[in-house]
Design a protein around this motif. Structure first.
Motif, short mmCIF file in Angstrom:
data_model
loop_
_atom_site.label_atom_id
_atom_site.label_comp_id
_atom_site.label_asym_id
_atom_site.label_seq_id
_atom_site.Cartn_x
_atom_site.Cartn_y
_atom_site.Cartn_z
N THR A 147 15.15 29.19 1.70
CA THR A 147 13.83 29.16 1.11
C THR A 147 13.23 27.86 0.84
OG1 THR A 147 14.53 29.72 -1.22
CG2 THR A 147 13.68 31.55 0.22
N GLY A 309 11.42 35.48 3.09
CA GLY A 309 10.75 34.21 3.51
C GLY A 309 9.52 33.72 2.71
N TYR A 326 10.01 33.10 8.01
CA TYR A 326 10.76 34.21 7.50
C TYR A 326 12.15 34.54 8.54
CZ TYR A 326 8.26 37.35 10.51
OH TYR A 326 7.48 37.89 11.60
#
Length: 400
Positions: A147, A309, A326
Motif C-alpha cells: 500500500t 488496494g 489494487y
C-alpha cells in the motif's frame, strides 16, 4: 548473490521462504530460525530438491538479543528478514545494529503489554542505523508495504499532489470455520478491537472500534461491508505523501467473525491483562489464540479471493484526478503454488521482494526507512513477476 537470515516460521514466513527458493540466483543461501526448530526442519525437508538455494535451520529466541547476535555472527547474512512477532522487532533491530546487518520487517513494533502499535520506537533508531551504515526497511508486507509502494507509485507517476487516500483491504475468502483469523490471532484481535483512527488535516481523529462502516463492490469479490480501523501505514504516509489531507484504512469482516469476536470480547477472552487460573498467570487473548485454528492450516480449505488496494484523489497539472490501484489474489491458486492461503501469500511475497531489493542494493541506504521513501518502480515490477500483479482504475467509485 547473497545470504538471508529469516526469523520466524509461521504462515507468512513459509510463503517468503518458498519465494526465496524460487529466486535462488538472488537467495543463494537462507537460514531459517525459529523458537521451534522442528518447523524450520520440516520446511527445509519439503523444499530441498526443488531449489538450488542452500537451506540451514536454527533454533533461536528472538526476544534475546545475545542469541540473535550469536546467530547472525555464525552465518554473517547480508540481510535479516524479521517475520517473527511484532513484539520482537526491537531486539532483532538491536542485534542487527550490533552486527552491522541490514534489517527488513513487515509490521511495526508493539509492546506486549499494551495494545498499541506505532512507528516511534523503530524510527528512534534512524540515527544509529545511519551511523552504522546499514539499512532498516520497515513494513514490507502488503498493508503496510505494498500500500505504501502503491502510494509512492501514484505520487511519482500520476499526481502532483495527493489529497486523499483510502486503503481498502477485502478478504472475500471462506475457510468454513465459524471463527478463525487469517493471520496471527493475537495480533489480529488486538488490532481489530482497538479504537479506530484516521489522519485528517494534520491530526488524528479517533473512533470507537467498528464505529464507521461502509459498503464497497470489490472486483473479483463483490459487495462487502468494511470497517474503519487504525493501521500503521497511515502514520508513515502522512509524513511522506505530498499534499495529503486525509488517509483512511478500511477492512472487510463477515458477520460470523464479528459476532464471535463480540462474544469473546464480552466474556473477557480478548483481554491482554493477565489473570490467575489454576495457580498460574495466563493472558486470556493468548489462551484464545491457542484454541483457534492456526492460520497456517487454513490454506487447503479456503476458497475465494482477496482484493487490497488504494484509492487516490488529488491534482495533476492543475486538474482533479482519481486513481485506484489494487491486487486481486486467489486463495486456492496460492495454496496450489506454496501451500498457503492468500493472506499469508500477500504478505510473504512483498517480504521477499523487500529483502531482495535491500540485499541487491536497489533499496539500500543507511538509516531506517518506510517503503514509500524509496523508488517504487523496482518493487512494482517485482510484484508482477512474483505473483501479485496489480490493476488500475482511473474512474473508481469513491468511498464517501
Amino acid at each position: 548473490m547473497g545470504k538471508c537470515l529469516i526469523v520466524g516460521c509461521g504462515g507468512v514466513a513459509s510463503v517468503a521462504i518458498h519465494k526465496c527458493c524460487q529466486s535462488s540466483e538472488v537467495f543463494e543461501e537462507i537460514i531459517l530460525a525459529s523458537r521451534t526448530k522442528s518447523k524450520c526442519d520440516a520446511l527445509k525437508s519439503k523444499l530441498e530438491g526443488t531449489t538450488k538455494t542452500q537451506i540451514y535451520t536454527e533454533q533461536v529466541d528472538a526476544d534475546n538479543v545475545d542469541e540473535m547476535v550469536a546467530l547472525i555472527e555464525k552465518y554473517n547474512p547480508d540481510v535479516v528478514l524479521n517475520l517473527a512477532l511484532p513484539y520482537q522487532d526491537l531486539t532483532i533491530m538491536e542485534a542487527c545494529l550490533a552486527t552491522k546487518t541490514h534489517y527488513v520487517d513487515t509490521a511495526n513494533y508493539e509492546p506486549p503489554d499494551t495494545a498499541k502499535f506505532e512507528y516511534k520506537w523503530q524510527w528512534a533508531y534512524r540515527e544509529k542505523f545511519s551511523e552504522a551504515g546499514i539499512c532498516a526497511l520497515l513494513g514490507s508486507g502488503f498493508d503496510p508495504g505494498v500500500t505504501g509502494v502503491f502510494s509512492a507509485y501514484a505520487q511519482k507517476h500520476h499526481f502532483d499532489e495527493i489529497h486523499y487516500i483510502d486503503i481498502l483491504d477485502c478478504n472475500g475468502g471462506d475457510h468454513g470455520y465459524p471463527f478463525a483469523t487469517n493471520f496471527n490471532p493475537e495480533i489480529n484481535i488486538r488490532e481489530v478491537t482497538a479504537n479506530g483512527s484516521y489522519w485528517e488535516n494534520g491530526r488524528w481523529v479517533e473512533t470507537k472500534p467498528m464505529e464507521i462502516k461502509r459498503e464497497y463492490d470489490f472486483a473479483g469479490v463483490g459487495k462487502r461491508d468494511m470497517y474503519l480501523l487504525h493501521h500503521e501505514e497511515l502514520e508513515s504516509l502522512a509524513n511522506n505523501i505530498k499534499g495529503i489531507k486525509r488517509i483512511r484504512f478500511f477492512m472487510t469482516f463477515g458477520q460470523s467473525y464479528l459476532t464471535h469476536l463480540k462474544c469473546s470480547e464480552n466474556v473477557g477472552m480478548t483481554s491482554i491483562e493477565p489473570i490467575e487460573f489454576n495457580g498460574q498467570q495466563i493472558v486470556p487473548l493468548q489462551f484464545l489464540k491457542a484454541v483457534l485454528p492456526d492460520p497456517a492450516s487454513l490454506g487447503p480449505r479456503t476458497v475465494g479471493k482477496t482484493n487490497i488496494g488504494c484509492i487516490f484523489q488529488g491534482v495533476k497539472d492543475g486538474k482533479k484526478k482519481t486513481y485506484y490501484i489494487y491486487n486481486v489474489c486467489d486463495h486456492q491458486k496460492c495454496y496450489k503454488e506454496v501451500g498457503s492461503q492468500a493472506i499469508s501469500y500477500t504478505t510473504g511475497v512483498p517480504a521477499m521482494i523487500g529483502a531482495m531489493l535491500v540485499m541487491n542494493g536497489t533499496w539500500s541506504k543507511p538509516g531506517v526507512w518506510n517503503v514509500e521513501e524509496f523508488d517504487p518502480d523496482p518493487f512494482m515490477e517485482a510484484l508482477n513477476k512474483w505473483g501479485l500483479p496489480w490493476n488500475e482504475d482511473f474512474n473508481p467509485v469513491l468511498v464517501d
